[in-house]
Design a protein around this motif. Structure first.
Motif, PDB file in Angstrom:
ATOM      1  N   ASN A   1       0.827  -1.205   0.000  1.00 28.11           N
ATOM      2  CA  ASN A   1       0.000   0.000   0.000  1.00 28.11           C
ATOM      3  C   ASN A   1       0.865   1.259   0.000  1.00 28.11           C
ATOM      4  OD1 ASN A   1      -2.922  -1.153   0.647  1.00 28.11           O
ATOM      5  ND2 ASN A   1      -1.467  -2.235   1.968  1.00 28.11           N
ATOM      6  N   PRO A   2       1.677   1.474  -1.032  1.00 30.38           N
ATOM      7  CA  PRO A   2       2.615   2.604  -1.032  1.00 30.38           C
ATOM      8  C   PRO A   2       1.939   3.974  -1.022  1.00 30.38           C
ATOM      9  CG  PRO A   2       2.500   1.575  -3.207  1.00 30.38           C
ATOM     10  CD  PRO A   2       1.773   0.680  -2.261  1.00 30.38           C
ATOM     11  N   ASP A   3       0.674   4.038  -1.423  1.00 32.26           N
ATOM     12  CA  ASP A   3      -0.023   5.326  -1.495  1.00 32.26           C
ATOM     13  C   ASP A   3      -0.784   5.674  -0.210  1.00 32.26           C
ATOM     14  OD1 ASP A   3       0.854   5.643  -4.105  1.00 32.26           O
ATOM     15  OD2 ASP A   3      -0.884   4.597  -4.935  1.00 32.26           O
ATOM     16  N   LEU A   4      -0.766   4.778   0.776  1.00 32.17           N
ATOM     17  CA  LEU A   4      -1.499   5.028   2.021  1.00 32.17           C
ATOM     18  C   LEU A   4      -0.560   5.483   3.122  1.00 32.17           C
ATOM     19  CD1 LEU A   4      -3.999   2.010   2.228  1.00 32.17           C
ATOM     20  CD2 LEU A   4      -4.346   4.259   1.194  1.00 32.17           C
ATOM     21  N   GLU A   5      -1.066   6.362   3.977  1.00 34.79           N
ATOM     22  CA  GLU A   5      -0.330   6.791   5.165  1.00 34.79           C
ATOM     23  C   GLU A   5      -0.777   5.916   6.331  1.00 34.79           C
ATOM     24  OE1 GLU A   5       2.062   8.997   5.535  1.00 34.79           O
ATOM     25  OE2 GLU A   5       2.073   9.549   3.406  1.00 34.79           O
ATOM     26  N   LEU A   6      -0.078   4.819   6.523  1.00 35.27           N
ATOM     27  CA  LEU A   6      -0.466   3.857   7.555  1.00 35.27           C
ATOM     28  C   LEU A   6       0.142   4.244   8.896  1.00 35.27           C
ATOM     29  CD1 LEU A   6      -0.015   0.676   5.373  1.00 35.27           C
ATOM     30  CD2 LEU A   6      -2.182   1.540   6.265  1.00 35.27           C
ATOM     31  N   PRO A   7      -0.646   4.206   9.964  1.00 32.90           N
ATOM     32  CA  PRO A   7      -0.150   4.652  11.272  1.00 32.90           C
ATOM     33  C   PRO A   7       0.721   3.605  11.963  1.00 32.90           C
ATOM     34  CG  PRO A   7      -2.403   3.864  11.487  1.00 32.90           C
ATOM     35  CD  PRO A   7      -2.070   3.789  10.021  1.00 32.90           C
ATOM     36  N   SER A   8       1.571   4.080  12.840  1.00 33.53           N
ATOM     37  CA  SER A   8       2.364   3.173  13.667  1.00 33.53           C
ATOM     38  C   SER A   8       1.508   2.780  14.870  1.00 33.53           C
ATOM     39  CB  SER A   8       3.660   3.850  14.121  1.00 33.53           C
ATOM     40  OG  SER A   8       4.445   2.958  14.887  1.00 33.53           O
ATOM     41  N   LYS A   9       0.524   1.965  14.595  1.00 34.84           N
ATOM     42  CA  LYS A   9      -0.500   1.621  15.582  1.00 34.84           C
ATOM     43  C   LYS A   9      -0.625   0.113  15.661  1.00 34.84           C
ATOM     44  CE  LYS A   9      -5.247   2.923  16.822  1.00 34.84           C
ATOM     45  NZ  LYS A   9      -4.819   3.618  18.058  1.00 34.84           N
ATOM     46  N   LEU A  10      -0.871  -0.389  16.868  1.00 34.34           N
ATOM     47  CA  LEU A  10      -1.033  -1.824  17.053  1.00 34.34           C
ATOM     48  C   LEU A  10      -2.260  -2.330  16.304  1.00 34.34           C
ATOM     49  CD1 LEU A  10      -0.265  -2.262  20.866  1.00 34.34           C
ATOM     50  CD2 LEU A  10       1.209  -2.853  18.931  1.00 34.34           C
ATOM     51  N   ILE A  11      -2.122  -3.508  15.719  1.00 36.11           N
ATOM     52  CA  ILE A  11      -3.252  -4.170  15.078  1.00 36.11           C
ATOM     53  C   ILE A  11      -3.990  -4.986  16.136  1.00 36.11           C
ATOM     54  CG2 ILE A  11      -3.950  -5.897  13.387  1.00 36.11           C
ATOM     55  CD1 ILE A  11      -1.462  -5.158  11.772  1.00 36.11           C
ATOM     56  N   GLN A  12      -5.293  -4.790  16.230  1.00 39.32           N
ATOM     57  CA  GLN A  12      -6.105  -5.559  17.163  1.00 39.32           C
ATOM     58  C   GLN A  12      -7.084  -6.404  16.362  1.00 39.32           C
ATOM     59  OE1 GLN A  12      -6.194  -5.782  20.856  1.00 39.32           O
ATOM     60  NE2 GLN A  12      -7.159  -7.573  19.923  1.00 39.32           N
ATOM     61  N   THR A  13      -6.878  -7.716  16.366  1.00 35.09           N
ATOM     62  CA  THR A  13      -7.799  -8.596  15.644  1.00 35.09           C
ATOM     63  C   THR A  13      -9.082  -8.795  16.458  1.00 35.09           C
ATOM     64  OG1 THR A  13      -6.695 -10.543  16.559  1.00 35.09           O
ATOM     65  CG2 THR A  13      -6.003  -9.803  14.375  1.00 35.09           C
ATOM     66  N   VAL A  14     -10.187  -8.961  15.725  1.00 37.59           N
ATOM     67  CA  VAL A  14     -11.486  -9.211  16.346  1.00 37.59           C
ATOM     68  C   VAL A  14     -12.046 -10.501  15.758  1.00 37.59           C
ATOM     69  CG1 VAL A  14     -13.752  -8.262  16.899  1.00 37.59           C
ATOM     70  CG2 VAL A  14     -11.840  -6.715  16.454  1.00 37.59           C
ATOM     71  N   VAL A  15     -12.420 -11.432  16.631  1.00 36.47           N
ATOM     72  CA  VAL A  15     -12.839 -12.764  16.196  1.00 36.47           C
ATOM     73  C   VAL A  15     -14.128 -13.152  16.923  1.00 36.47           C
ATOM     74  CG1 VAL A  15     -10.442 -13.414  15.794  1.00 36.47           C
ATOM     75  CG2 VAL A  15     -11.493 -13.958  17.987  1.00 36.47           C
ATOM     76  N   ARG A  16     -14.675 -14.299  16.548  1.00 37.50           N
ATOM     77  CA  ARG A  16     -15.906 -14.781  17.161  1.00 37.50           C
ATOM     78  C   ARG A  16     -15.615 -15.544  18.451  1.00 37.50           C
ATOM     79  NH1 ARG A  16     -20.263 -15.219  13.394  1.00 37.50           N
ATOM     80  NH2 ARG A  16     -21.389 -16.460  14.930  1.00 37.50           N
ATOM     81  N   ARG A  17     -16.451 -15.317  19.468  1.00 40.92           N
ATOM     82  CA  ARG A  17     -16.310 -16.073  20.706  1.00 40.92           C
ATOM     83  C   ARG A  17     -17.259 -17.266  20.754  1.00 40.92           C
ATOM     84  NH1 ARG A  17     -18.988 -11.530  23.438  1.00 40.92           N
ATOM     85  NH2 ARG A  17     -16.931 -10.872  24.117  1.00 40.92           N
ATOM     86  N   ASP A  18     -18.254 -17.299  19.828  1.00 47.22           N
ATOM     87  CA  ASP A  18     -19.226 -18.391  19.803  1.00 47.22           C
ATOM     88  C   ASP A  18     -18.912 -19.328  18.644  1.00 47.22           C
ATOM     89  OD1 ASP A  18     -19.804 -16.179  18.131  1.00 47.22           O
ATOM     90  OD2 ASP A  18     -21.866 -16.848  17.855  1.00 47.22           O
TER      91      ASP A  18
END
Length: 355
Positions: free
Chosen positions: A158-175
């Motif tokens: 993604n060379p054209d995006l300004e991506l932040p230095s931010k943690l990735i938080q995955t979200v998944v199903r608990r059921d």
């Protein structure tokens, strides 16, 4: 064929109604009692729940012989209730295994009813434009190997995006979830590391990396919407109706593809023509067409091979026949993939065996 129309006032009203139903944990309102007293209940997958609720609303309004209701509780719970004969029909995005089918005293008939796409929705405020995720990258995000949004591999795609230095938080199903099965079946097919180092394939998994969890597709969608830096897997309908950005994924041919109903329908049509099994458990975990969106799946209704009440069998067969024909354009309007003709024909033949 139209491609994913914009949100109309009517669709918004339906969606709000669905969210209220799902969040309240109640099944769909049968509207009025059937003059015959015939009530037919179902439970299972949340992936197709918005569509099933809309089908039920329309079908109940068209006929008075029976009243249908459906509760979205997840594919795993739906299969459990079906095996226990606590419902008249179930629904699952992972179909049923041979072992599960063997537990159904009255026999089980699996009917493909609709199809859809599992998408990766995310929340990155300030990031505008198309986010592309290569196959090895989104596998490693959910393995916990890539944990920052400005990781060099994401930046390179993604060379054209300004991506932040931010943690990735995955979200998944608990059921227990058919959506989880569809997603992890895809990951396991494209990545040996997912099977050898990760949690594997199934409806309920022990996810790595301290993932956030939500119940149902709607629970995961809402968790993504309120959590900056998050990414999670959900059914297309929920992402679009909540206005969540959706990643463009790389397919087997190496192309980056957005979710598209026409591509999904062609993928299923080709797969059914080549290898539709007798039990209709058709899985397409990694389609090879150049224009194929990579995560496409059927969703099944679970019906008994025999019903003690002949009128209940007749009512179910009539309703499912309506869904396989009249219901398919409604499916497309809500962002699902309408079933191709060869799958509708196979499902209709299987339906005739129910007594």
């Amino acid at each position: 064929m139209t491609r994913f129309p914009g949100v109309t006032h009517a669709a918004t009203a339906v969606f709000v109604s669905i969210l209220l139903t799902a969040c309240g944990g109640e099944s769909s309102d049968p509207t009025t009692d059937s003059p015959t007293g015939l009530q037919i209940t179902g439970a299972g997958a949340t992936f197709p729940e918005p569509l099933y609720q809309e089908w039920i609303r329309r079908y109940n309004a068209e006929q008075s012989d029976a009243r249908f209701s459906y509760e979205g509780v997840g594919s795993g719970e739906g299969v459990k209730r079906f095996i226990a004969e606590a419902v008249d029909f179930g629904a699952s995005d992972s179909a049923m295994t041979d072992e599960q089918i063997a537990q159904v005293a009255r026999g089980a008939v699996l009917i493909p009813a609709t199809a859809g796409m599992v998408v990766l929705a995310y929340n990155l405020p300030g990031v505008e434009g198309e986010l592309r995720l290569p196959r090895d990258v989104y596998v490693d995000i959910f393995l916990g190997k890539i944990w920052k949004w400005d990781d060099p591999r994401i930046v390179a795609a993604n060379p054209d995006l300004e991506l932040p230095s931010k943690l990735i938080q995955t979200v998944v199903r608990r059921d227990g979830s058919g959506t989880t099965f569809v997603f992890t079946n895809h990951l396991g097919t494209i990545s040996p590391a997912w099977l050898n180092e990760g949690p594997g394939t199934g409806t309920l998994l022990d996810w790595p990396g301290g993932a956030m969890t939500g119940t149902g597709n709607e629970g995961v969608a809402h968790k993504i919407k309120i959590s900056h830096g998050s990414i999670g897997y959900i059914e297309y309908f929920f992402a679009k109706r909540l206005g969540l950005p959706i990643a463009t994924l790389q397919n087997q041919a190496g192309n980056f593809v957005k979710p598209d109903a026409e591509s999904g329908q062609r993928t299923l049509e080709t797969a059914a023509a080549e290898r539709m099994p007798e039990n209709l458990r058709l899985f397409v975990p990694d389609p090879d067409a150049p224009d194929a969106y990579p995560i496409v799946s059927l969703s099944w209704l679970l019906l008994y091979g025999a019903y003690p009440e002949p009128e209940k069998a007749a009512a179910l067969k009539a309703a499912v026949t309506w869904a396989l024909n009249t219901g398919q354009p409604i499916a497309e309007d809500l962002g699902y993939i309408p079933l191709p003709a060869n799958i509708v024909s196979a499902a209709t033949r299987a339906l005739k065996a129910i007594q």
